[in-house]
Scaffold this motif. Structure first.
Motif, PDB file in Angstrom:
ATOM      1  N   SER A   1       1.490   7.259   7.400  1.00  0.00           N
ATOM      2  CA  SER A   1       2.139   7.791   6.578  1.00  0.00           C
ATOM      3  C   SER A   1       1.904   6.666   5.153  1.00  0.00           C
ATOM      4  CB  SER A   1       3.418   7.910   6.819  1.00  0.00           C
ATOM      5  OG  SER A   1       3.879   8.887   7.602  1.00  0.00           O
ATOM      6  N   MET A   2       2.035   5.576   5.564  1.00  0.00           N
ATOM      7  CA  MET A   2       1.926   4.579   4.153  1.00  0.00           C
ATOM      8  C   MET A   2       0.607   4.788   3.706  1.00  0.00           C
ATOM      9  SD  MET A   2       4.139   1.458   6.246  1.00  0.00           S
ATOM     10  CE  MET A   2       3.172   0.087   5.068  1.00  0.00           C
ATOM     11  N   LEU A   3      -0.439   4.894   4.531  1.00  0.00           N
ATOM     12  CA  LEU A   3      -1.652   5.178   3.931  1.00  0.00           C
ATOM     13  C   LEU A   3      -1.857   6.346   3.104  1.00  0.00           C
ATOM     14  CD1 LEU A   3      -3.797   3.838   7.158  1.00  0.00           C
ATOM     15  CD2 LEU A   3      -3.638   2.545   4.847  1.00  0.00           C
ATOM     16  N   TYR A   4      -1.211   7.406   3.505  1.00  0.00           N
ATOM     17  CA  TYR A   4      -1.222   8.838   2.854  1.00  0.00           C
ATOM     18  C   TYR A   4      -0.484   8.541   1.524  1.00  0.00           C
ATOM     19  CZ  TYR A   4      -0.127  13.391   2.245  1.00  0.00           C
ATOM     20  OH  TYR A   4      -0.084  14.923   1.414  1.00  0.00           O
ATOM     21  N   ILE A   5       0.696   7.822   1.725  1.00  0.00           N
ATOM     22  CA  ILE A   5       1.753   7.799   0.535  1.00  0.00           C
ATOM     23  C   ILE A   5       0.562   6.965  -0.611  1.00  0.00           C
ATOM     24  CG2 ILE A   5       3.480   6.515  -0.733  1.00  0.00           C
ATOM     25  CD1 ILE A   5       4.832   7.084   2.115  1.00  0.00           C
ATOM     26  N   LYS A   6       0.135   6.123  -0.367  1.00  0.00           N
ATOM     27  CA  LYS A   6      -0.763   5.117  -1.198  1.00  0.00           C
ATOM     28  C   LYS A   6      -1.993   6.146  -1.750  1.00  0.00           C
ATOM     29  CE  LYS A   6      -3.780   1.236  -2.023  1.00  0.00           C
ATOM     30  NZ  LYS A   6      -4.439   0.169  -1.789  1.00  0.00           N
ATOM     31  N   GLN A   7      -2.421   6.969  -0.765  1.00  0.00           N
ATOM     32  CA  GLN A   7      -3.706   7.637  -1.334  1.00  0.00           C
ATOM     33  C   GLN A   7      -3.041   8.925  -2.376  1.00  0.00           C
ATOM     34  OE1 GLN A   7      -5.201  10.389   1.832  1.00  0.00           O
ATOM     35  NE2 GLN A   7      -6.692  11.629   0.355  1.00  0.00           N
TER      36      GLN A   7
END
Length: 372
Positions: free
Chosen positions: A93-99
């Motif tokens: 989810s954190m990777l998705y948020i940054k993206q």
């Protein structure tokens, strides 16, 4: 300016704040490009949010607080165990948020108390600055008064609040009353962010009790009270999954699923309001001059209830003993200064959000002694 919202999906307060802020920004020539909302197996997006929000909404898996077996107060041990098991999901989810932050073209991110936002900025370092909005940031203010409660619980609450806002450019703390800013904690105190529909209401004095409970386990105590006080009409809203839109228990007690129009309609005409001490609905009741009973379900709401009682909003209890609310309502006097404070919200918030937001104003985690 282009804004991206990240919203914690627990309860109703963060949703109504996001709706209100989006309307405010659009009215003043800004754009909300996207809204990311935390989800879990026990959360669903309320219908009023889907109907009211304009920007595209995307979901991501986020940490969740689990209730006790009785489905009343939050269980800290169950919540910790559950969230540890889902750590891989939260990393994704954190990777998705940054993206999404990078691809959305946003100039500023607004975080409505979502933990993974702070962790994303801690470990993944998006270049877009972000601002945190929520009444919880008042817990970091040096002059905030806490109730006498479990010191470990207060430590964890303040730790969690700091983690949601690590490296934030600003912490905008929604408050029941005016306070000076706390520059040392990077906390700016602003008025509550209420929906525009509240301002167009003309309060009426009905004969029924209106209520909201975030955990459906309290339904038994409300039904029990209705059985012994069958002449007192009651309309309670809840978050129970798969519940009927309206469940009529007796001639004088009904449970309703969350609906923004109906919720405010019943608030506007009620004699008094009883809730599980969520900040947003307490503010709506105070603005409309309704006495309040607060039954906190976790330590954050313990603090909300203590602070609201301090400014005369109502009474605090550990169960829905509505006799106490009715007794308090006999001598209740609405807080008119609160109304004036709320009416200044749009100007205060826009000044903060349109002010220069420093991309490089990042704050490290302070010493452990500062959490107490």
């Amino acid at each position: 300016m282009k804004f991206l919202f990240i919203v914690q999906g627990e309860g109703r307060g963060h949703f109504t704040q996001a709706i209100t802020l989006e309307e405010m920004l659009l009215k003043n020539g800004h754009e909300v490009v996207e809204i990311l909302v935390g989800k879990s197996s026990s959360r669903s997006l309320p219908g009023f949010f889907n109907r009211s929000i304009k920007a595209p909404v995307k979901r991501f898996i986020s940490p969740n607080f689990l209730p006790t077996a009785q489905n009343k107060r939050v269980s800290l041990s169950r919540s910790i165990a559950y969230n540890l098991l889902h750590l891989p999901d939260y990393i994704n989810s954190m990777l998705y948020i940054k993206q999404r932050i990078q691809e959305s073209g946003a100039d500023v991110v607004i975080n409505f108390y979502e933990l993974l936002t702070g962790l994303t900025y801690t470990f993944l370092r998006p270049r877009v600055p972000y601002v945190c909005i929520g009444h919880q940031y008042l817990f970091l203010h040096k002059d905030f008064e806490f109730p006498k409660t479990n010191p470990l619980g207060l430590f964890m609450l303040r730790l969690f609040t700091r983690l949601t806002s690590i490296r934030a450019s600003k912490r905008l703390a929604l408050s029941f009353s005016r306070m000076s800013d706390d520059e040392g904690a990077n906390v700016k105190v602003v008025p509550p962010l209420l929906r525009r529909e509240v301002f167009s209401l003309h309060p009426e004095q009905g004969d029924y009790i209106h209520g909201y409970m975030v955990n459906s386990g309290y339904a038994d105590s409300i039904i029990s009270y209705n059985n012994t006080h069958p002449r007192i009409p009651m309309h309670f809203f809840w978050d129970k999954p798969d519940a009927a839109e309206e469940m009529k228990v007796t001639d004088t007690l009904s449970f309703h699923t969350l609906n923004d129009v109906d919720f405010l309609k019943y608030m506007n005409g009620c004699k008094a309001y009883a809730s599980t001490a969520g900040f947003e609905s307490i503010c709506e009741a105070m603005y409309l001059g309704k006495p309040v009973m607060m039954v906190p379900v976790h330590i954050e709401q313990d603090c909300n209830a203590y602070d609201a009682a301090r400014v005369g909003a109502g009474v605090v209890d550990d169960s829905f003993n509505l006799d106490n609310l009715l007794e308090f309502s006999k001598d209740y006097v609405p807080n008119r200064s609160f109304v004036h404070w709320v009416n200044s919200c749009e100007r205060a918030l826009l000044e903060e959000l349109e002010d220069k937001i420093d991309q490089h104003t990042f704050f490290a985690i302070p010493a452990l002694s500062n959490y107490f």
